[in-house]
Structures are given as structure tokens and as C-alpha cells.
Design a protein around this motif. Structure first.
Motif, short mmCIF file in Angstrom:
data_model
loop_
_atom_site.label_atom_id
_atom_site.label_comp_id
_atom_site.label_asym_id
_atom_site.label_seq_id
_atom_site.Cartn_x
_atom_site.Cartn_y
_atom_site.Cartn_z
N ASN A 31 0.83 -1.21 0.00
CA ASN A 31 0.00 0.00 0.00
C ASN A 31 0.86 1.25 0.00
N LEU A 178 -8.67 -6.65 6.36
CA LEU A 178 -9.79 -6.03 5.63
C LEU A 178 -9.63 -4.50 5.59
N TYR A 179 -9.13 -3.94 6.68
CA TYR A 179 -8.93 -2.48 6.74
C TYR A 179 -7.91 -2.03 5.70
N THR A 181 -6.91 -3.56 3.05
CA THR A 181 -7.23 -3.96 1.66
C THR A 181 -8.57 -3.39 1.20
N PHE A 182 -9.19 -2.57 2.02
CA PHE A 182 -10.46 -1.96 1.62
C PHE A 182 -10.22 -1.11 0.38
N PRO A 183 -11.08 -1.21 -0.64
CA PRO A 183 -10.81 -0.55 -1.93
C PRO A 183 -10.46 0.93 -1.84
N SER A 184 -11.17 1.69 -1.00
CA SER A 184 -10.88 3.13 -0.93
C SER A 184 -9.63 3.43 -0.11
N VAL A 185 -9.04 2.40 0.53
CA VAL A 185 -7.80 2.58 1.28
C VAL A 185 -6.59 2.21 0.42
#
Length: 258
Positions: A31, A178-179, A181-185
């Protein structure tokens, strides 16, 4: 036999935790790498493709509003106050005139006021608002990218600690994955854009962790209390949209207390 199975389960449990933690570190690293390399190419306000370059052109992912706010900051330094040269398509306003506007956050404009002051001290005076060099916006974008990457990594650490307060077992690891890899992150705003949102959101996560600790009647130090107040101030100055969230947190705090 039971002892052997019990020992095996404990070792498997620790190994599984290490693997999940390693996965969190790897995804967080990916990320962060996206922050410094991804350049989205738009067509009709939609991302058509992603170009990759290390380091990227740090002017490519800043908010287009920053160009206007930088000009407003320049006019302010000239003693003209908070004025803009953009009519926002409102009727009766000529596009070539300056007029007072409260459309933009003063906190965001103040960042450019400080940035332009420092830049001009180091590089000489800028002749006009429309001749603010690309180098200024490049360095501005670089600083925003660094700050958002740092706050994001801290937010992953505190988000995991927050989930450990709320959940047990392997759920904290899974929720943390999940946090990050969340799309908007990991994509779009979180991954591609050097926006203030990407500093304000991680600050909210960190703030929430310490507030939940207080709800669990855990003591925090005076330095932590001052730091929390400072974080809330920074988040609200960067994105005034976060003010209602902090109001909700304060309201919940009173309910829990009384």
C-alpha cells in the motif's frame, strides 16, 4: 497424547499469528509503495489506466483544488485577504476578477501560505499567482505523500490494537487485513491520491483507539491527552468534514461517563 496435541495447537496458534502479522506487514508495505509509484490516468473523470514510476511525479496526484488554494495563499501574502480568481460558474462574477470567498477551508489555505513563505525564502520571490512554479507543487505533493504514508502505517498499528480490544482470537488479524485492503484505502483516494483525506482518516483511527481505551477505563497520560487534542485539531483543520465525527465521539463520551 493430550499434552502433545495441546503443545501442537499452541505452536500452530503462534505460527498462524506470525503468518497473519507478516501478511499485514506485506500488504501495508505494498500500500505504501503504491503511494509513491501509482499515477492514475483519467478520462471523463474515470480512471482509464494506472502508470507506474518510482518516484512518481508528485504533482500528478495532488488535489486540483490545491492550485486554486495556492493562488489564494499568494494573494493573501500580498495583503489582498482571502480572495479567489475562480468564479465557480456563478452568474454575475467575471472570471478575470478577484473576489472574497469562504468556499475553501482556511486551514488548507494556511498550509499553502506557510509553504509559499518557506519556498520564496529558499528560492526567491514568485512574480504572480499564476506563475507559482511546478517545483513548489512537486515538493508540496512529496510532503503530503510522506505524511499520509506515515500516518497510514501508524493507523494500521493502532487499528490492530483497537480490534484486539473489541475482539478475540484471529478476528483482529482478519479485520486488520480487511482495513488495509479496503478498496478506498488501497486504491483510488487512499492509494492513488495525495489528498488531506489520507491524513485525516488515519488520525481518526488513532484517535478512536485511545478513546475506546478511555471507555474501558484505562488511564492515559497527560502527554497522550494533549497529543489526542492536537490530533483532533489537525484532523479538523485538514478536513472540516471530520468535525461532526469528533462531535459524535464527544457525545458518546458524555453518555459513557454519566
Amino acid at each position: 497424547m493430550q499434552k502433545i496435541l495441546g503443545h501442537f495447537n499452541v505452536k500452530f496458534h503462534h505460527l498462524y499469528k506470525k503468518l497473519l502479522l507478516t501478511l499485514i506487514f506485506i500488504i501495508s508495505g505494498i500500500n505504501t509503495l503504491i503511494h509513491f509509484t501509482a499515477i492514475p490516468m483519467y478520462e471523463n473523470q474515470h480512471v482509464k489506466k494506472i502508470e507506474w514510476s518510482f518516484p512518481k511525479d508528485f504533482t500528478s496526484n495532488i488535489n486540483v483544488d490545491d492550485y486554486e488554494m495556492a493562488r489564494t495563499a499568494f494573494y493573501y501574502l500580498q495583503g489582498k485577504g482571502f480572495v479567489t480568481d475562480v468564479s465557480f460558474d456563478r452568474p454575475g462574477l467575471r472570471p478575470d476578477t478577484l473576489f472574497k470567498s469562504a468556499f475553501r477551508s482556511k486551514g488548507n489555505i494556511a498550509i499553502h501560505i506557510l509553504g509559499l513563505k518557506i519556498y520564496q525564502q529558499l528560492n526567491g520571490n514568485i512574480e504572480s499567482a499564476h506563475s507559482i512554479p511546478k517545483d513548489y507543487f512537486y515538493k508540496y505533493g512529496l510532503i503530503i505523500c510522506i505524511l499520509r504514508s506515515i500516518t497510514f502505517l501508524f493507523s494500521v498499528f493502532y487499528f490492530h490494537k483497537l480490534t484486539k480490544i473489541l475482539f478475540t482470537g484471529f478476528i483482529p488479524f482478519l479485520v486488520t487485513v480487511l482495513y488495509i485492503t479496503f478498496p478506498s484505502v488501497i486504491l483510488y483516494i487512499g492509494g492513488f491520491q495525495d489528498y488531506y483525506e489520507n491524513i485525516a482518516m488515519p488520525i481518526l483511527v488513532i484517535y478512536s483507539y485511545f478513546l475506546i481505551r478511555i471507555f474501558h477505563y484505562e488511564k492515559i497520560t497527560l502527554i497522550q491527552c494533549i497529543s489526542l487534542s492536537f490530533l483532533a485539531l489537525i484532523s479538523c483543520l485538514l478536513k472540516p468534514h471530520t468535525i461532526p465525527i469528533f462531535i459524535i465521539w464527544i457525545f458518546i463520551s458524555f453518555i459513557v461517563e454519566f
